[in-house]
Design an enzyme around this catalytic site. Structure first.
Site, PDB file in Angstrom:
ATOM      1  N   ASP A   1      36.768  42.393  -0.168  1.00 10.82           N
ATOM      2  CA  ASP A   1      37.345  41.758   1.014  1.00 10.82           C
ATOM      3  C   ASP A   1      36.370  41.648   2.184  1.00 10.82           C
ATOM      4  O   ASP A   1      36.520  40.762   3.031  1.00 10.82           O
ATOM      5  CB  ASP A   1      38.574  42.546   1.476  1.00 10.82           C
ATOM      6  CG  ASP A   1      39.668  42.553   0.433  1.00 10.82           C
ATOM      7  OD1 ASP A   1      40.078  41.462   0.014  1.00 10.82           O
ATOM      8  OD2 ASP A   1      40.110  43.649   0.029  1.00 10.82           O
TER       9      ASP A   1
ATOM     10  N   HIS B   1      37.301  51.558  -2.531  1.00 12.67           N
ATOM     11  CA  HIS B   1      38.018  50.946  -3.643  1.00 12.67           C
ATOM     12  C   HIS B   1      38.511  52.039  -4.571  1.00 12.67           C
ATOM     13  O   HIS B   1      37.845  53.063  -4.760  1.00 12.67           O
ATOM     14  CB  HIS B   1      37.102  49.978  -4.402  1.00 12.67           C
ATOM     15  CG  HIS B   1      37.827  49.021  -5.284  1.00 12.67           C
ATOM     16  ND1 HIS B   1      38.251  49.348  -6.557  1.00 12.67           N
ATOM     17  CD2 HIS B   1      38.208  47.732  -5.072  1.00 12.67           C
ATOM     18  CE1 HIS B   1      38.865  48.300  -7.088  1.00 12.67           C
ATOM     19  NE2 HIS B   1      38.856  47.313  -6.215  1.00 12.67           N
TER      20      HIS B   1
END
Length: 355
Positions: free
Chosen positions: A302, A245
């Site tokens: 996700d 991320h």
């Protein structure tokens, strides 16, 4: 100010909406979190009841929208249909050109309420079935699953869907939120701002990553193959979907909750298959990248959400549009903040070098 809508500490793995930790918020109904983001504070019991009643009263979409859905190309991802229908229904909104706070709030209610119905109707029609009308007795999450399936979900499934919407609702100035704010900064209408967000969310580097996680899990095929799959990907310097991320340098706090929820679903359904594939994949990635190389590459929002969608029988084509169902409240909160500023966002070209 926009920084108060949400707060992220990427080093400590902290996410807050309106200064309330995400781990507290996932214990609330989605409607309460939506109210918090838009209004700036948690609702009281009567305020929540009134807000929920307004949302449930605006869930239906008109016949014209259903007709347009029937004309869609059903080989496409549902995001193409969603952005088209949201734009289409704007012309039927009596407040379309009313940019007063009251007019914008009425539009916000309609958008939050109708987007799940659009997604579910597209899914049903694409599969040769008639749309299921919304059930005003059900929560936001339970009603969405009901409209997809035609039967009511279990209590656990409904709870997981609610939490999915909450965890997806807001995340600072990510790409789709920024694009929504740019549109709102021109004093364009709220529908246009939300369509901007939808178009940006569609990209595989943003909301589209969730569907790719689902495809990866199918490609791995078994828990025993997960280690080999990861090692081959790393040897080729290819990306492992659902990991890493731009902000978090530790475990994404949303990922922690999604992992817990995916295990609960797996155990409730008596099928640990997809969870074990995911866990074996995570274990290998952390061993190879975090422990051996010191890289902060952990599961993001996700990864385990893709596992959850497998257990909820949600097809990959719907994954990004379901992300949008939760995120629309965050977009709207940012748009309202931008409308108050009455100042156009106009970055200089040299700033692109920093992207």
């Amino acid at each position: 100010m926009s920084k108060n809508i949400s707060f992220i500490d990427g080093l400590e793995g902290i996410l807050k909406y309106r200064e309330i930790d995400i781990n507290q918020l996932v214990e609330l109904p989605y409607d309460a979190v939506s109210y918090l983001l838009i209004m700036g504070e948690l609702p009281g019991d009567q305020e929540l009841a009134d807000y929920s009643a307004r949302l449930r009263g605006e869930r239906e979409i008109n016949r014209e929208a259903i007709d347009v859905i029937r004309m869609c190309n059903f080989n496409i991802d549902s995001m193409e249909a969603l952005r088209t229908i949201v734009s289409f229904i704007s012309q039927f909104d009596p407040d379309i050109n009313d940019n007063s706070p009251e007019g914008n709030m009425r539009k916000a209610i309609r958008l939050i309420a109708k987007i799940p119905t659009i997604v579910a109707a597209y899914h049903r029609i694409a599969n040769g079935k008639e749309p299921v009308p919304p059930d005003p007795s059900l929560s936001h999450g339970a009603n969405f699953l009901y409209m997809i399936r035609g039967s009511k979900p279990s209590d656990l499934e409904a709870e997981v869907m609610e939490k999915d919407f909450i965890l997806s609702a807001e995340h600072e100035l990510n790409a789709s939120t920024f694009s929504s704010r740019v549109t709102a900064s021109t004093l364009s209408d709220l529908y246009s701002a939300v369509v901007s967000g939808l178009c940006t969310l569609k990209g595989p580097l943003h909301g589209g990553a969730r569907a790719e996680v689902m495809a990866m899990i199918d490609e791995i095929s078994s828990p025993e193959d997960a280690e080999k799959y990861v090692l081959e990907k790393l040897a080729k310097k290819e990306k492992i979907m659902g990991f890493g991320h731009r902000v978090y340098k530790t475990y994404d706090p949303r990922g922690v909750v999604f992992k817990q929820l995916s295990r609960q679903l797996a155990e409730a359904k008596g099928n640990m298959y997809w969870y074990e594939i995911a866990e074996a994949t995570e274990r290998t990635v952390i061993r190879e990248l975090v422990e051996k190389k010191g890289k902060p590459i952990y599961p993001n929002v996700d990864f385990y959400s893709g596992v959850i969608y497998k257990y909820l029988d949600i097809p990959p084509k719907l994954a990004t549009s379901i992300f949008a169902i939760g995120r629309v409240s965050g977009w709207i909160a940012h748009c309202f903040d931008q409308y108050e500023k009455k100042k156009i966002i106009r970055p200089r070209a040299f700033m692109l070098d920093e992207c």
